[in-house]
Design a protein around this motif. Structure first.
Motif, PDB file in Angstrom:
ATOM      1  N   VAL A  95      73.516  53.496  48.222  1.00  0.00           N
ATOM      2  CA  VAL A  95      73.071  53.519  46.828  1.00  0.00           C
ATOM      3  C   VAL A  95      73.900  54.543  46.059  1.00  0.00           C
ATOM      4  N   GLY A  96      74.343  54.143  44.877  1.00  0.00           N
ATOM      5  CA  GLY A  96      75.064  55.067  44.013  1.00  0.00           C
ATOM      6  C   GLY A  96      74.146  55.536  42.893  1.00  0.00           C
ATOM      7  N   PHE A  97      74.345  56.778  42.464  1.00  0.00           N
ATOM      8  CA  PHE A  97      73.551  57.350  41.363  1.00  0.00           C
ATOM      9  C   PHE A  97      74.494  57.845  40.269  1.00  0.00           C
ATOM     10  N   GLY A 117      76.751  44.882  42.807  1.00  0.00           N
ATOM     11  CA  GLY A 117      77.676  44.269  41.872  1.00  0.00           C
ATOM     12  C   GLY A 117      77.378  44.636  40.439  1.00  0.00           C
ATOM     13  N   ALA A 118      76.194  45.245  40.216  1.00  0.00           N
ATOM     14  CA  ALA A 118      75.882  45.658  38.853  1.00  0.00           C
ATOM     15  C   ALA A 118      76.862  46.719  38.380  1.00  0.00           C
ATOM     16  N   ARG A 119      77.279  47.576  39.297  1.00  0.00           N
ATOM     17  CA  ARG A 119      78.259  48.618  38.992  1.00  0.00           C
ATOM     18  C   ARG A 119      79.173  48.773  40.183  1.00  0.00           C
ATOM     19  N   TRP A 144      72.310  51.988  41.740  1.00  0.00           N
ATOM     20  CA  TRP A 144      72.685  50.620  42.061  1.00  0.00           C
ATOM     21  C   TRP A 144      73.135  50.531  43.524  1.00  0.00           C
ATOM     22  N   VAL A 145      73.005  49.356  44.074  1.00  0.00           N
ATOM     23  CA  VAL A 145      73.411  49.136  45.468  1.00  0.00           C
ATOM     24  C   VAL A 145      74.928  48.987  45.496  1.00  0.00           C
ATOM     25  N   ARG A 146      75.557  49.885  46.238  1.00  0.00           N
ATOM     26  CA  ARG A 146      77.025  49.811  46.355  1.00  0.00           C
ATOM     27  C   ARG A 146      77.442  48.925  47.513  1.00  0.00           C
ATOM     28  N   ASN A 147      76.612  48.948  48.536  1.00  0.00           N
ATOM     29  CA  ASN A 147      77.015  48.182  49.711  1.00  0.00           C
ATOM     30  C   ASN A 147      75.788  47.909  50.578  1.00  0.00           C
ATOM     31  N   ILE A 197      76.323  59.529  46.281  1.00  0.00           N
ATOM     32  CA  ILE A 197      76.129  58.310  47.067  1.00  0.00           C
ATOM     33  C   ILE A 197      75.264  58.664  48.272  1.00  0.00           C
ATOM     34  N   ARG A 198      74.279  57.831  48.519  1.00  0.00           N
ATOM     35  CA  ARG A 198      73.413  58.061  49.673  1.00  0.00           C
ATOM     36  C   ARG A 198      73.145  56.720  50.359  1.00  0.00           C
ATOM     37  N   SER A 199      72.863  56.794  51.649  1.00  0.00           N
ATOM     38  CA  SER A 199      72.566  55.583  52.405  1.00  0.00           C
ATOM     39  C   SER A 199      71.136  55.634  52.926  1.00  0.00           C
ATOM     40  N   VAL A 200      70.517  54.465  52.994  1.00  0.00           N
ATOM     41  CA  VAL A 200      69.192  54.377  53.620  1.00  0.00           C
ATOM     42  C   VAL A 200      69.240  53.311  54.708  1.00  0.00           C
TER      43      VAL A 200
END
Lengths: 502, 326
Positions: free
Chosen positions: A267-269, A499-501, A250-253, A329-332
């Motif tokens: 993105v969070g996993f 916002g999903a998680r 899910w998109v965290r930020n 957590i990873r960023s793209v």
């Protein structure tokens, strides 16, 4: 004289003519191999200054020796003697090329194979490790070969060689590690070989440099856009009894990086239905931008070789007591218009890769005593020392694993888990679980590197832990566990909107 | 000023030896070469027949070494074509390259090798290598066998290059300043070696040297290269027949106007009352009458056969204008 006889003739005379240089290089690279062997055998860097010197400088010295031999009969220029002889140019190029390959590839590969001996690897693993190290080496040797044949003299080669070294470092650092390394190394190697024969054949630098440039451009292009590295762990499917319910993302930020005019999406996993006794990895993940109907728009980026995925629930250590922090957590980076489309819901993210489930298996128990050591599968764990403190003792434990610089292992550099246990075998705490392995020294062939964690742990008279579940028993052993793959499967994970998680 | 002397000037410049092209072992046809923006050869044509010795003369920077490097395949002509034994020099197959010897001071022999090592390296490459001849030349040149080449003198290095070239019994021998650093005795040995190669084995020799005296003795044909152009190219006997040197002592106060000299007479030098003139068309008419007409106020006139040195210096001075021109 046939072509082959000419090659052998030139090779034989070059060996004879530059014998002292070749012997000197063999001595230095042999010393480097001894340093690597002793390091592997003793577990720590127990090598003297000369051996350290040799292990650091054998490659530059080898490149210089090779360039010296090449420049002793320069491929270009009107003053060379060999073009006036009845020698085939391709025979000359081949003979010189064989010598360069012997110096920079074959000798170090053989020495590496020998130096890997004490690391308890199977012969097949040693061969594969050396082959992969050589694969990485080939790209560098291709670039160096093109430069040494195109340089007018040794001094020019030293200057452009140093620049090229820095260039390959930049190229390597910009190439995503999930790309097939051979896709980068092979064009460089082929470009180098092509340039080599072009310069000898035409006796002009221009065509050679043109061929080499094509190789570099191809390497850069394939590095950025080429196929992802094949996933080598897809041996068997995940058994149903250990298969997790789902891997979610899910998109965290989402934010705008004003300085670089780029959007950053974090993105969070997580794994749903995970077991605390297992490890879950998302291997070779590739992030794609997809349209609402699911059609891919473009591939954005990868997350390196893999991500260790956390349990969707709060997870603990193997006995469920001690929280373990693992990256999930990873960023793209995306273009600004893509960021806006993501924010508006006109585009979505998807992550494709492989889920792998692993389970720890105990390999050994080391008594907490200075010098005890375990070696297996290219890794080693050693109790460096037990140091008395005013209110107890500190044990220094070092874990080291040999890894390939092409990202052949996960970012923590090891599939080992090391814990302190008491006399009854009860788990007390993790060793080195809180931080990643630091890159250590090179292991002869560039591309092979030690990753190590050294941690000092106080083992007696500790005040009661703030974590109520922590045992206050006295550690007696270091338990070494290795994660073994239970199975792996391809997975395509839609990234839920923000916002999903949390 | 003309760029090239032709038959109309009393020369047979373009045809070289006047042979059919297929008979030539060395052939240069309309060859030009540039280093960047600098043109060093301009439309050079000549040919060397089997068993003949072609001497190439020219002042420094005339393009001689460049031309020789093209013929050995070290350089490619920017325009035109050259052939050696029927092949483009850069594409000469090894078995034919083995029949081409090249000696040049500019070629760097492998300095770390001794003569013995260099011979051992080189000899298997040449099917026609003659070890007896190599021994003879080594003895004649008094070359040290175990001294590294980098420690040899300049002359000794040239002797090594000559030894390697002659011991391979070449069909074509290309020599760029081979007499450099050689004393008179060794030079004579080299001349004899080259001559015997030409006469006994029909070797074609292209020789470029500043030593005009030696060239005059050796050459069958002569070419003069000046600022990239071949201004003379003809058989030595034709050249000898057609050139005459006239040394004139003028009467006090008398003046020679170069513009009034007959066509094809080059005012080669003037010092005080002495004037030297190079006649390039001897044999076409009565020289005595023309001399009397040209120098009515001469106190003394000597007419003699022009040496190769006279020809070379006369042409060079005429082109530079230092002799007063015509």
């Amino acid at each position: 004289m046939t072509w082959l006889e000419q090659v052998v003739h030139v090779l034989r005379w070059d060996v004879r003519r530059h014998g002292w240089l070749l012997l000197g290089f063999l001595a230095v690279s042999g010393a480097a191999a001894v340093a690597a062997w002793r390091e592997a055998f003793m577990g720590v860097a127990q090598v003297g200054a000369w051996l350290q010197f040799a292990s650091t400088l054998w490659l530059p010295l080898g490149a210089l020796a090779a360039a010296w031999i090449v420049q002793s009969s320069p491929a270009t220029g009107p003053h060379a003697h060999w073009p006036t002889l009845p020698l085939s140019r391709s025979a000359m190029a081949t003979a010189k090329g064989i010598l360069v390959a012997m110096l920079l590839v074959v000798v170090p590969a053989l020495l590496t194979f020998v130096a890997l001996g004490p690391l308890d690897l199977t012969t097949a693993d040693r061969v594969e490790t050396v082959a992969r190290g050589v694969g990485l080496q080939l790209g560098l040797v291709g670039v160096l070969a093109a430069l040494m044949v195109a340089s007018p003299d040794i001094r020019s080669f030293v200057i452009v060689g140093a620049l090229a070294w820095m260039g390959t470092q930049v190229l390597t650092s910009t190439v995503p590690t999930s790309r097939s390394t051979i896709a980068v190394a092979l064009p460089l190697a082929l470009g180098g070989v092509g340039a080599w024969y072009a310069v000898y054949g035409r006796r002009r630098v221009g065509p050679g440099l043109a061929v080499a440039a094509v190789g570099v451009v191809a390497a850069a292009g394939l590095g950025r856009l080429g196929p992802p590295a094949p996933f080598e762990g897809l041996g068997r499917p995940i058994p149903p009894e250990v298969r997790p319910e789902a891997v979610v993302a899910w998109v965290r930020n989402m934010s705008l990086d004003h300085r670089n005019a780029r959007g950053v999406v974090t993105v969070g996993f997580a794994v749903e239905g995970a077991s605390a006794h297992r490890r879950y990895e998302l291997r070779n993940p590739v992030v794609l931008l997809v349209r609402p109907d699911g059609a891919p728009k473009r591939r954005i980026e990868s997350f390196g070789r893999g991500v260790v995925i956390r349990d969707a629930r709060p997870v603990g250590a193997p006995d469920g007591r001690y929280p373990v922090v693992l990256p999930s957590i990873r960023s793209v980076s995306v273009r600004v218009d893509e960021l806006e489309a993501l924010q508006a819901g006109d585009l979505r993210l998807r992550v494709d890769g492989y889920v792998r489930v692993l389970q720890p298996e105990e390999r050994a128990r080391l008594a907490i005593r200075e010098g005890t050591r375990w070696v297996g599968g290219g890794a080693q764990v050693q109790v460096l020392g037990v140091r008395p403190e005013h209110n107890g003792e500190t044990v220094m434990v070092q874990s080291r694993a040999l890894r390939l610089l092409d990202g052949g292992s996960l970012s923590d550099g090891s599939s080992l888990r090391t814990s302190l246990i008491d006399a009854d075998g009860q788990w007390i705490r993790l060793v080195g679980g809180s931080r990643g392995a630091a890159p250590g020294g090179l292991f002869l062939l560039p591309g092979l590197q030690w990753a190590s964690i050294t941690e000092g742990l106080r083992i007696a008279n500790d005040p009661p832990s703030a974590v109520s579940s922590e045992r206050s028993a006295t550690p007696r052993y270091v338990r070494i566990e290795e994660f073994e793959a239970l199975g792996a499967e391809p997975v395509s994970i839609p990234v839920a909107s923000r916002g999903a998680r949390r | 000023m003309r760029d090239r002397w032709t038959a109309a000037d009393g020369f047979d410049a373009g045809a070289g030896v006047g042979m059919a092209e297929e008979a030539a072992t060395l052939l240069v046809r309309n060859v030009s070469h540039r280093y960047g923006a600098r043109t060093v050869l301009r439309g050079v044509d000549f040919a060397v027949a089997e068993g003949s010795l072609y001497a190439l003369l020219g002042p420094n920077g005339a393009g001689k070494t460049t031309l020789l490097r093209i013929l050995v395949g070290l350089l490619r002509p920017t325009e035109g074509e050259a052939s050696v034994l029927g092949y483009a020099p850069h594409a000469l197959p090894p078995e034919h390259r083995a029949r081409v010897g090249y000696v040049a001071e500019s070629v760097a022999l492998p300095g770390s090798m001794t003569l013995d090592a260099l011979e051992a390296f080189t000899s298997p490459l040449y099917p026609t290598w003659d070890p007896v001849r190599a021994d003879e030349l080594r003895d004649r040149f008094r070359l040290p066998r175990r001294l590294r080449i980098r420690r040899m003198s300049r002359g000794e290095r040239m002797k090594v290059a000559v030894l390697l070239a002659l011991a391979s019994r070449p069909r074509v021998l290309i020599l760029d300043e081979p007499f450099t650093g050689m004393d008179a005795v060794v030079r004579e040995d080299l001349v004899q070696g080259v001559l015997s190669s030409v006469s006994d084995e029909g070797t074609s020799v292209l020789l470029c040297s500043h030593d005009i005296g030696e060239l005059e003795r050796l050459a069958d044909h002569v070419g003069v290269l000046d600022r990239g152009r071949l201004v003379v190219s003809e058989p030595m006997d034709v050249l000898r027949a057609r050139f005459r040197q006239i040394d004139v002592l003028m009467a006090p106060g008398a003046f020679v106007d170069p513009a009034r000299l007959p066509p094809h007479w080059l005012a080669a030098a003037r010092a005080g009352r002495r004037v030297s003139v190079l006649v390039t068309d001897h044999g076409t008419d009565d020289l005595e009458a023309r001399v009397a007409e040209a120098f009515p106020l001469a106190e003394r006139v000597d007419v003699r056969r022009a040496s190769l040195r006279d020809v070379f210096v006369g042409l060079a001075r005429a082109r530079l204008g230092s002799g007063g021109g015509r």
